[in-house]
Write a protein that holds these residues in place. Structure first.
Motif, PDB file in Angstrom:
ATOM      1  N   ASN A  51      -7.568  -3.657   8.814  1.00 42.08           N
ATOM      2  CA  ASN A  51      -8.420  -4.222   7.773  1.00 42.08           C
ATOM      3  C   ASN A  51      -8.452  -3.364   6.506  1.00 42.08           C
ATOM      4  OD1 ASN A  51      -9.866  -2.402   9.468  1.00 42.08           O
ATOM      5  ND2 ASN A  51     -11.786  -3.085   8.581  1.00 42.08           N
ATOM      6  N   TRP A  52      -7.773  -2.221   6.523  1.00 45.97           N
ATOM      7  CA  TRP A  52      -7.731  -1.371   5.331  1.00 45.97           C
ATOM      8  C   TRP A  52      -6.572  -0.395   5.479  1.00 45.97           C
ATOM      9  CZ3 TRP A  52      -7.879   3.327   2.898  1.00 45.97           C
ATOM     10  CH2 TRP A  52      -8.370   3.357   1.594  1.00 45.97           C
ATOM     11  N   VAL A  53      -5.842  -0.191   4.389  1.00 43.49           N
ATOM     12  CA  VAL A  53      -4.789   0.820   4.359  1.00 43.49           C
ATOM     13  C   VAL A  53      -4.693   1.347   2.936  1.00 43.49           C
ATOM     14  CG1 VAL A  53      -2.962  -0.915   4.047  1.00 43.49           C
ATOM     15  CG2 VAL A  53      -2.373   1.373   4.864  1.00 43.49           C
ATOM     16  N   GLY A  54      -4.647   2.651   2.808  1.00 47.87           N
ATOM     17  CA  GLY A  54      -4.535   3.212   1.473  1.00 47.87           C
ATOM     18  C   GLY A  54      -4.602   4.719   1.469  1.00 47.87           C
ATOM     19  N   PHE A  55      -4.878   5.237   0.292  1.00 58.40           N
ATOM     20  CA  PHE A  55      -4.789   6.671   0.063  1.00 58.40           C
ATOM     21  C   PHE A  55      -6.064   7.219  -0.562  1.00 58.40           C
ATOM     22  CE2 PHE A  55      -0.603   4.836  -0.041  1.00 58.40           C
ATOM     23  CZ  PHE A  55       0.087   5.646   0.838  1.00 58.40           C
ATOM     24  N   TYR A  56      -6.384   8.423  -0.165  1.00 58.98           N
ATOM     25  CA  TYR A  56      -7.377   9.246  -0.848  1.00 58.98           C
ATOM     26  C   TYR A  56      -6.627  10.470  -1.349  1.00 58.98           C
ATOM     27  CZ  TYR A  56     -11.381   6.529   0.686  1.00 58.98           C
ATOM     28  OH  TYR A  56     -12.293   5.521   0.871  1.00 58.98           O
ATOM     29  N   LEU A  57      -6.855  10.839  -2.605  1.00 55.32           N
ATOM     30  CA  LEU A  57      -6.130  11.934  -3.237  1.00 55.32           C
ATOM     31  C   LEU A  57      -7.075  13.075  -3.566  1.00 55.32           C
ATOM     32  CD1 LEU A  57      -4.054   9.700  -5.647  1.00 55.32           C
ATOM     33  CD2 LEU A  57      -3.367  10.575  -3.401  1.00 55.32           C
ATOM     34  N   MET A  58      -6.555  14.289  -3.484  1.00 53.88           N
ATOM     35  CA  MET A  58      -7.372  15.457  -3.804  1.00 53.88           C
ATOM     36  C   MET A  58      -7.819  15.382  -5.263  1.00 53.88           C
ATOM     37  SD  MET A  58      -7.846  17.307  -1.133  1.00 53.88           S
ATOM     38  CE  MET A  58      -8.634  18.658  -1.976  1.00 53.88           C
ATOM     39  N   ASP A  59      -9.092  15.663  -5.475  1.00 54.87           N
ATOM     40  CA  ASP A  59      -9.671  15.736  -6.810  1.00 54.87           C
ATOM     41  C   ASP A  59     -10.395  17.070  -6.879  1.00 54.87           C
ATOM     42  OD1 ASP A  59     -10.351  14.878  -9.377  1.00 54.87           O
ATOM     43  OD2 ASP A  59     -12.228  13.988  -8.695  1.00 54.87           O
ATOM     44  N   GLY A  60      -9.736  18.072  -7.438  1.00 58.42           N
ATOM     45  CA  GLY A  60     -10.269  19.427  -7.386  1.00 58.42           C
ATOM     46  C   GLY A  60      -9.949  20.043  -6.031  1.00 58.42           C
TER      47      GLY A  60
END
Length: 160
Positions: A51-60
């Motif tokens: 039901n969900w696929v994606g990315f989280y990217l480093m921020d700091g």
């Protein structure tokens, strides 16, 4: 850790083909957001029962921020060490969660999610983000998925 050209440790042809398809799709494009967007769309097409696929990217240094994804609106920021994504990023390790409700500190972005797999994105020895896949089915992901997605992430990294 898998390299972008090492397909020998993946037990099924489907993951070999997926990684080759990703490589062909991204070759020649240098924009990381375009490449992450196409990678999430490719995975969304590849998987069933998600039901969900994606990315989280480093921020700091201490936080992940939402990147390209397919699915319902999601949590925007996740502190390192929090939830499955933040834990994977802080440890630099893949995590399979058969039942998200049993994971201490799970962050429920979508109440329909029952299981999850998170793969860290490693570039030059540093975590630059995570690949996150959620399913409404319990125990959806296994070690084959982990190996396949780790290789997928290694192919993706060479295009970021």
């Amino acid at each position: 850790m898998f390299t972008a050209t090492d397909y020998s440790d993946i037990p099924t042809e489907k993951y070999t083909q997926l990684s080759k398809q990703l490589d062909a799709l991204l070759t020649g494009e240098t924009n990381k957001y375009a490449n992450l967007s196409n990678a999430s769309a490719l995975l969304n097409q590849f998987f069933d029962r998600i039901n969900w696929v994606g990315f989280y990217l480093m921020d700091g240094e201490n936080e992940l921020v939402l990147g390209p994804f397919q699915g319902l609106p999601a949590c925007i920021r996740i502190p390192l060490g929090k939830g499955v994504c933040g834990t994977s990023a802080s440890k630099g390790e893949s995590i399979i969660v058969p039942d998200v409700n049993a994971f201490p500190g799970h962050i429920a972005c979508d109440s329909a999610s029952r299981s999850e797999i998170v793969i860290p994105l490693l570039k030059d020895g540093n975590v630059i983000g995570v690949l996150d896949v959620d399913s409404p089915a319990y125990d959806r992901f296994d070690e084959e998925d982990q190996r396949g997605l780790e290789n997928f992430a290694a192919v993706l990294i060479k295009h970021l």
